[in-house]
Design a protein around this motif. Sequence first.
Motif, PDB file in Angstrom:
ATOM      1  N   LYS A  86      -4.782  10.581   5.324  1.00 58.34           N
ATOM      2  CA  LYS A  86      -3.950   9.589   4.656  1.00 58.34           C
ATOM      3  C   LYS A  86      -4.826   8.822   3.669  1.00 58.34           C
ATOM      4  N   VAL A  87      -4.535   8.949   2.382  1.00 54.60           N
ATOM      5  CA  VAL A  87      -5.318   8.276   1.343  1.00 54.60           C
ATOM      6  C   VAL A  87      -4.596   6.990   0.940  1.00 54.60           C
ATOM      7  N   TRP A  88      -5.327   5.877   0.973  1.00 54.01           N
ATOM      8  CA  TRP A  88      -4.765   4.559   0.670  1.00 54.01           C
ATOM      9  C   TRP A  88      -4.843   4.273  -0.828  1.00 54.01           C
ATOM     10  N   LYS A  89      -3.762   3.663  -1.354  1.00 54.17           N
ATOM     11  CA  LYS A  89      -3.753   3.176  -2.734  1.00 54.17           C
ATOM     12  C   LYS A  89      -2.840   1.955  -2.807  1.00 54.17           C
ATOM     13  N   PHE A  90      -3.056   1.120  -3.813  1.00 59.33           N
ATOM     14  CA  PHE A  90      -2.066   0.093  -4.107  1.00 59.33           C
ATOM     15  C   PHE A  90      -0.851   0.778  -4.738  1.00 59.33           C
ATOM     16  N   ARG A  91       0.330   0.424  -4.323  1.00 60.27           N
ATOM     17  CA  ARG A  91       1.541   1.024  -4.879  1.00 60.27           C
ATOM     18  C   ARG A  91       1.685   0.621  -6.339  1.00 60.27           C
ATOM     19  N   SER A  92       1.825   1.598  -7.219  1.00 57.18           N
ATOM     20  CA  SER A  92       1.944   1.327  -8.652  1.00 57.18           C
ATOM     21  C   SER A  92       3.299   1.751  -9.205  1.00 57.18           C
ATOM     22  N   MET A  93       4.147   2.331  -8.355  1.00 59.99           N
ATOM     23  CA  MET A  93       5.463   2.807  -8.792  1.00 59.99           C
ATOM     24  C   MET A  93       6.575   2.133  -7.981  1.00 59.99           C
ATOM     25  N   LYS A  94       7.758   2.165  -8.539  1.00 58.80           N
ATOM     26  CA  LYS A  94       8.931   1.751  -7.786  1.00 58.80           C
ATOM     27  C   LYS A  94       9.196   2.802  -6.714  1.00 58.80           C
ATOM     28  N   PHE A 105       0.831  -1.207   0.000  1.00 59.40           N
ATOM     29  CA  PHE A 105       0.000   0.000   0.000  1.00 59.40           C
ATOM     30  C   PHE A 105       0.865   1.256   0.000  1.00 59.40           C
ATOM     31  N   PHE A 106       0.349   2.272  -0.648  1.00 59.97           N
ATOM     32  CA  PHE A 106       0.982   3.588  -0.669  1.00 59.97           C
ATOM     33  C   PHE A 106       0.019   4.556   0.001  1.00 59.97           C
ATOM     34  N   LYS A 107       0.473   5.237   1.041  1.00 57.48           N
ATOM     35  CA  LYS A 107      -0.374   6.189   1.761  1.00 57.48           C
ATOM     36  C   LYS A 107       0.203   7.584   1.566  1.00 57.48           C
ATOM     37  N   GLN A 108      -0.651   8.471   1.097  1.00 52.81           N
ATOM     38  CA  GLN A 108      -0.192   9.828   0.779  1.00 52.81           C
ATOM     39  C   GLN A 108      -1.037  10.853   1.527  1.00 52.81           C
ATOM     40  N   ASP A 109      -0.383  11.921   2.017  1.00 49.23           N
ATOM     41  CA  ASP A 109      -1.110  13.014   2.651  1.00 49.23           C
ATOM     42  C   ASP A 109      -1.873  13.805   1.596  1.00 49.23           C
ATOM     43  N   ARG A 110      -3.184  13.913   1.804  1.00 48.61           N
ATOM     44  CA  ARG A 110      -4.009  14.713   0.902  1.00 48.61           C
ATOM     45  C   ARG A 110      -5.014  15.494   1.738  1.00 48.61           C
ATOM     46  N   HIS A 111      -5.565  16.544   1.144  1.00 53.56           N
ATOM     47  CA  HIS A 111      -6.545  17.351   1.863  1.00 53.56           C
ATOM     48  C   HIS A 111      -7.929  16.728   1.738  1.00 53.56           C
ATOM     49  N   GLY A 112      -8.618  16.638   2.872  1.00 61.64           N
ATOM     50  CA  GLY A 112      -9.976  16.103   2.886  1.00 61.64           C
ATOM     51  C   GLY A 112     -11.003  17.172   3.166  1.00 61.64           C
ATOM     52  N   TRP A 113     -12.085  16.758   3.827  1.00 60.02           N
ATOM     53  CA  TRP A 113     -13.199  17.654   4.128  1.00 60.02           C
ATOM     54  C   TRP A 113     -12.721  18.796   5.023  1.00 60.02           C
ATOM     55  N   ASP A 114     -13.106  20.021   4.656  1.00 56.72           N
ATOM     56  CA  ASP A 114     -12.720  21.236   5.377  1.00 56.72           C
ATOM     57  C   ASP A 114     -11.208  21.445   5.428  1.00 56.72           C
TER      58      ASP A 114
END
Length: 480
Positions: A339-347, A325-334
């Motif tokens: 931390k947004v979860w994704k499957f890692r697609s990059m090296k 999993f790849f977790k990235q800081d992103r802006h959410g509500w307000d």
Amino acid sequence: MDISTHNSGATAVYRRNKRLLKNHESLVALFQLSADIIVAVALLYLFTSFKLEAFPAAYRVLAVLASFCIWFIYSSRGVYRRSSGYLRGCLRLTGAWAVMVLLLSLIGFITKTSETFSREILLLWASSILLAQNISYCLVSYFSKKYKENFERHLPTLVIGTGSVAEHLVDNLNKNRWLPDKVIGCIKSLDKDETVNVSGVNVLGGLENIRSLIKEHDIRRIYIALPMKASEQIDGLNIDLLDMNVDIIWAPDIFALNLINHSVREVAGIPLISINESPLTSSRVSMIMKEVMDRSIAAMALVLLAPVMIWVAYKVKKSSPGPVFFKQDRHGWDGKVIKVWKFRSMKLHIENEGEVTQATKEDPRITEIGKFIRRTSLDELPQLINVLQGTMSLVGPRPHAVAHNDYYSDKINAYLARHRIKPGITGLAQISGYRGETETIDKMEKRVEYDLAYINNWSLALDIKVLIKTPLSLLSKDIY
């Protein structure tokens, strides 16, 4: 005590006690609503009497309940208050009737009384009423239109202003069969830079000619459609025209502002105009309904898609060293950082501090399995966990990296207004073709435009529409 001051205060209190927001009702709409209730009860009585040779108590209760539901649902949804063509009117009526049938079905299920009624009678009743109401709507609409054209006395009306709101008013007032207003012309304000957008009627002159124009055309009603910057003219106009015996209605032009989920309501008789409000905070019920739908579907999707997610996780783990999993800081509500979860697609690679480089076509950082899961959006599936956590929704503006928000916030007007609602796994922008890389400001502006349109028009029905269309959007060739 100064009498004038006392009277002024009393007038202010009186005005605040008086309800300012009024429903626009008409005798025709009231007649049509009453007729629909009578038809519904009459048909239920006829079908029940024919089938059972009686009108049992349960059916009498159903008649009363159906009458109340028709009155409440049709009135709240404004089925007959809006002027439109026959097709749109019938569709609106059909939707309201469907809501009523579902509500009655739910009441029957909860009270365990549905078995009391004959399914044959109920099916015949429901379909017959829908047909009868649509026929009634078309007939009443046709005859009321003819009556207005040939017999009704019109109210000669002027619109002060020549901008976009004035144009909208002129067009809709003259088309609305429920209102007697007949706009005969517009008047320019004192603003020399005011644009002239109106069509269909003439610009009769300026404010300096207004008194003579009222007398010449026997004007009975005036709409003031001026921009907010000209609001100081309104009080002067009102005082100046008090002796002319005309109705004066103010249509404030607030639409030049960047409106987010705008609405008008009142508190203690004071009108409140919401020009920037989250659709989730403005309605507690709507927020709960969206939460329930999001988490229910997310939980079911995680169970159903578990085999696919396990396969993807295995392939990602084998593709290159690093976490699944790849977790990235992103802006959410307000604007809160999540931390947004994704499957890692990059090296695994190292970015410069404060930078997040968007993936591009033939990006060497993307693994073989990464190309596939990005192309099919399978890399987004772990965000169902975010939905269960409550940090994301199924549908909403896509969450952007914090660095991207910092970059675009001072380059795109109202960019950060995207955060007035929870971010989503999919959204209106995505099904409209704005997925993947946004290598130009213009593309990001278009995405933001769709995101704001979603916030301004949010409903559960829109969420369902986006979810249904999302699989088709995955066929886009612009995703990498």
